[in-house]
Design an enzyme around this catalytic site. Structure first.
Site, mmCIF file in Angstrom:
data_model
loop_
_atom_site.group_PDB
_atom_site.id
_atom_site.type_symbol
_atom_site.label_atom_id
_atom_site.label_comp_id
_atom_site.label_asym_id
_atom_site.label_seq_id
_atom_site.Cartn_x
_atom_site.Cartn_y
_atom_site.Cartn_z
ATOM 1 C CB CYS A 104 -0.928 -0.003 1.202
ATOM 2 S SG CYS A 104 -2.134 1.349 1.217
ATOM 3 C CB CYS A 203 -8.064 -1.480 5.637
ATOM 4 S SG CYS A 203 -7.194 -1.574 4.045
#
Length: 372
Positions: A104, A203
């Site tokens: 990410c 997440c």
């Protein structure tokens, strides 16, 4: 009117990024807050407060209003799916254990986000990471350093940053002595997220019931059953899919009645075999690291003594890194065998406070029967 450049701050709705934005505004930068929507497959309840939720957007917007800065929400879902999610699935299908936070940072927070910052006319981007960036006049390179607060240091997940990204990134929290200080600053500023808990889950798997449930729904073929064999090749049982296992795992094997506790010591993705053995088979000194990104040096031309870290929450250990025929692949040799060196995880090399570089563990070169 400010006398400093425009900086785009990635605001996740948490206390760290909120304080980062506040500190930069206080220092005179022209600040704009950006919340990156990267994952929201079914999350619609704004009470959820993870880094990718609607609750995060609400919290970031409230903080931006208090600070008197503009706030925007940008859709990065496509970039996230094509890079982070795709890599996460592919790695588990290869029998490896990925680190999606590293990916990410690599593809979204310091790549796609920087492109968006350019469109806004921002000279810098900033995040709430605990790390430091310095310019080294002697080498002419930008350096990534550990945070002053070693307990919260996040340099391990930032190793993919390029020289161009480091030159345009600010880490306002890197010099803070503790997370307690961060929260104290948030309280002084009257920020509503001062006592908000840190996000602990990945997440996109938190709402799915864990990474196994996520993979089962997204790529059910990755749950193909297979055999459990010991280090001598003996068949001990069967498993529901290699993605359910990682190097060093002891629980959930469904094996009992053995003289010694058994651990996952290898995963043969091609044959869907999980290999188990006593703990001593987890220890190894030599392994290969691929996709290496160099920060403190341009390239590795000779063996270099470093301290290497192979997991986020572990201390570094003395090691030597050796160049190979490929510039982005190195061989690493620890002075002492280390436990559960896991393909897919990051290996990051330090010299003191400075990050030399890092990459992805690809292959263990030997296993040692060593009990410490």
């Amino acid at each position: 009117m400010t006398n400093k450049p425009l900086v785009a701050v990635a605001m996740s709705g948490g206390v760290d990024s909120s304080v980062a934005a506040a500190l930069l505004a206080k220092q005179g930068y022209e600040v704009v807050g950006i919340t990156l929507q990267i994952w929201q497959e079914s999350q619609t309840d704004p009470r959820h407060s993870g880094c990718c939720s609607l609750g995060a957007v609400v919290d970031a917007r409230r903080v931006a209003k208090i600070l008197g800065i503009p706030h925007y929400v940008l859709n990065f879902r496509q970039q996230f799916a094509q890079t982070v999610i795709a890599d996460f699935i592919a790695e588990y299908q290869r029998g490896r254990t990925p680190n999606p936070c590293v990916q990410c940072n690599r593809f979204v927070k310091f790549d796609a986000f920087l492109e968006k910052a350019d469109e806004l006319g921002a000279q810098y981007i900033a995040t709430g990471h605990y790390a430091r960036i310095q310019s080294d006049e002697k080498s002419g390179r930008w350096l990534l350093l550990k945070a002053v607060n070693h307990e919260k240091d996040q340099s391990y997940v930032l190793f993919p940053m390029t020289q161009a990204q480091l030159a345009r990134t600010l880490f306002p929290l890197g010099e803070l002595p503790s997370k307690t200080q961060t929260r104290a600053l948030a309280r002084e500023l009257g920020l509503p997220v001062a006592d908000k808990p840190d996000s602990q889950e990945i997440c996109f798997v938190a709402e799915a019931g864990g990474y196994r449930a996520f993979l089962q729904r997204r790529v059910p073929e990755s749950m193909r059953p297979g055999e459990i064999r010991d280090v001598y090749g003996n068949l001990l049982g069967r498993h529901p899919g290699i993605a359910f296992f990682t190097i060093g795992q002891r629980r959930g094997l469904g094996l009992s009645g053995h003289q010694e506790p058994l651990y996952v010591v290898d995963i043969d993705a091609q044959n869907h075999v999980v290999v188990v053995g006593p703990e001593r088979y987890l220890y190894c000194r030599r392994f290969l690291v691929e996709d290496v990104n160099w920060i403190a040096i341009d390239r590795l031309t000779k063996p270099l003594a470093v301290e290497a870290r192979i997991r986020y929450n572990m201390p570094e250990a003395p090691a030597t890194i050796f160049p190979t025929d490929t510039a982005t692949c190195v061989e690493v040799e620890f002075e002492s065998p280390q436990r559960a060196i896991t393909p897919g995880q990051a290996a990051v090399f330090y010299r003191g406070e400075i990050v030399v570089g890092g990459g992805t563990i690809s292959k263990r070169l030997e296993q040692a029967e060593w009990k410490g």
